[in-house]
Design a protein around this motif. Structure first.
Motif, PDB file in Angstrom:
ATOM      1  N   GLU A   6      30.988  27.041  20.421  1.00  0.00           N
ATOM      2  CA  GLU A   6      32.392  27.606  20.949  1.00  0.00           C
ATOM      3  C   GLU A   6      33.149  28.166  20.001  1.00  0.00           C
ATOM      4  OE1 GLU A   6      34.538  24.234  23.020  1.00  0.00           O
ATOM      5  OE2 GLU A   6      36.040  25.602  23.188  1.00  0.00           O
ATOM      6  N   HIS A   9      31.708  31.457  19.234  1.00  0.00           N
ATOM      7  CA  HIS A   9      31.841  32.587  20.120  1.00  0.00           C
ATOM      8  C   HIS A   9      33.443  33.163  19.851  1.00  0.00           C
ATOM      9  CE1 HIS A   9      28.546  32.573  22.691  1.00  0.00           C
ATOM     10  NE2 HIS A   9      28.419  31.219  22.838  1.00  0.00           N
ATOM     11  N   LYS A  10      34.443  32.188  19.498  1.00  0.00           N
ATOM     12  CA  LYS A  10      35.710  32.802  19.119  1.00  0.00           C
ATOM     13  C   LYS A  10      36.079  33.310  18.112  1.00  0.00           C
ATOM     14  CE  LYS A  10      38.131  29.387  22.067  1.00  0.00           C
ATOM     15  NZ  LYS A  10      38.621  28.049  21.905  1.00  0.00           N
ATOM     16  N   THR A  11      35.071  33.323  17.005  1.00  0.00           N
ATOM     17  CA  THR A  11      35.363  34.159  15.622  1.00  0.00           C
ATOM     18  C   THR A  11      35.309  35.546  15.983  1.00  0.00           C
ATOM     19  OG1 THR A  11      34.181  32.345  14.797  1.00  0.00           O
ATOM     20  CG2 THR A  11      34.769  34.232  13.175  1.00  0.00           C
ATOM     21  N   ARG A  12      36.465  36.063  15.571  1.00  0.00           N
ATOM     22  CA  ARG A  12      36.600  37.848  15.994  1.00  0.00           C
ATOM     23  C   ARG A  12      36.451  38.564  14.800  1.00  0.00           C
ATOM     24  NH1 ARG A  12      41.053  37.602  20.208  1.00  0.00           N
ATOM     25  NH2 ARG A  12      41.939  35.932  18.602  1.00  0.00           N
ATOM     26  N   GLU A 124      39.464  42.946  17.710  1.00  0.00           N
ATOM     27  CA  GLU A 124      39.232  41.793  18.519  1.00  0.00           C
ATOM     28  C   GLU A 124      37.740  41.454  18.917  1.00  0.00           C
ATOM     29  OE1 GLU A 124      41.545  40.303  20.293  1.00  0.00           O
ATOM     30  OE2 GLU A 124      43.344  41.425  20.034  1.00  0.00           O
ATOM     31  N   PRO A 126      34.190  40.254  18.793  1.00  0.00           N
ATOM     32  CA  PRO A 126      33.573  39.245  18.519  1.00  0.00           C
ATOM     33  C   PRO A 126      32.439  39.415  17.183  1.00  0.00           C
ATOM     34  CG  PRO A 126      33.366  39.350  20.975  1.00  0.00           C
ATOM     35  CD  PRO A 126      33.949  40.716  20.174  1.00  0.00           C
TER      36      PRO A 126
END
Ligand code: ADP
Length: 177
Positions: A6, A9-12, A124, A126
């Motif tokens: 998770e 996935h959130k690391t941008r 933004e 990913p």
């Protein structure tokens, strides 16, 4: 495992790019206002492999990317071989250089060493996609923008460190090339 997935996935791009919030701003070169001396100071006081070139510090509009070694070689050559190039000469990366008073020293034109289309992603994006782009295009660095303004840079090493962190490895144990 799920939690880590998770997280990844959130690391941008904005989480991996430099500078970080507490860091000094990105070291940039302006397209037609810096002198030979200004740029020499930048290349001797920093060790970055390259520098984004912007329209102006205020605008942070990206014009291109210039490699440190190309800057060093070109300035050294111009100082030796090109008449009228001195510390106060303006360096110009644009097609048309701004007119200067007749008394000012010759302009050093360096458009030929500027990469006019460096790879960019938005803040933004990913990191999964950024990693994929680095792999597929064999990038050495990628610039990060927000609404067309330059925000930061991600190098290949930054990406490798990020991958190592995701895999919970010691970044130093990965072989960089
Ligand atoms: P490497 O990442 O291979 O060591 P650099 O020496 O170019 O390559 O960059 C060192 C670190 O500084 C990296 O984390 C990178 O994101 C950052 N960096 C690279 N270029 C600049 C720059 N012009 N201004 C600020 N930071 C930069």
């Amino acid at each position: 495992l799920e939690a880590k997935e998770e997280f990844s996935h959130k690391t941008r791009a904005m989480d991996v790019m430099r500078p970080r919030k507490s860091d000094p701003p990105l070291t940039v070169i302006t397209q037609d206002t810096m002198t030979v001396e200004d740029v020499e100071t930048i290349v001797t006081s920093t060790t970055y492999s390259g520098y984004p070139v912007v329209v102006s510090r205020a605008s942070q509009r990206l014009v291109g990317f210039v490699l440190r070694r190309d800057l060093i070689i070109s300035i050294e050559n111009a100082r030796k071989k090109q008449d009228g190039i001195v510390s106060t000469s303006i360096i110009c990366f644009t097609d048309y250089c701004p007119p200067l008073p007749p008394s000012s020293p010759s302009v050093l034109k360096l458009r030929s060493i500027l990469d006019l289309s460096p790879f960019t992603v938005t803040d933004e994006t990913p990191m999964e996609i950024v990693v994929d782009i680095f792999r597929k295009l064999g990038l050495r660095q990628c610039l990060v923008t927000h609404n067309g303004k330059l925000l930061g840079i991600i190098t290949k090493k930054d990406v490798l460190k990020h991958i190592a962190q995701m895999a919970n490895q010691d970044p130093d144990s990965i072989l960089f090339n």
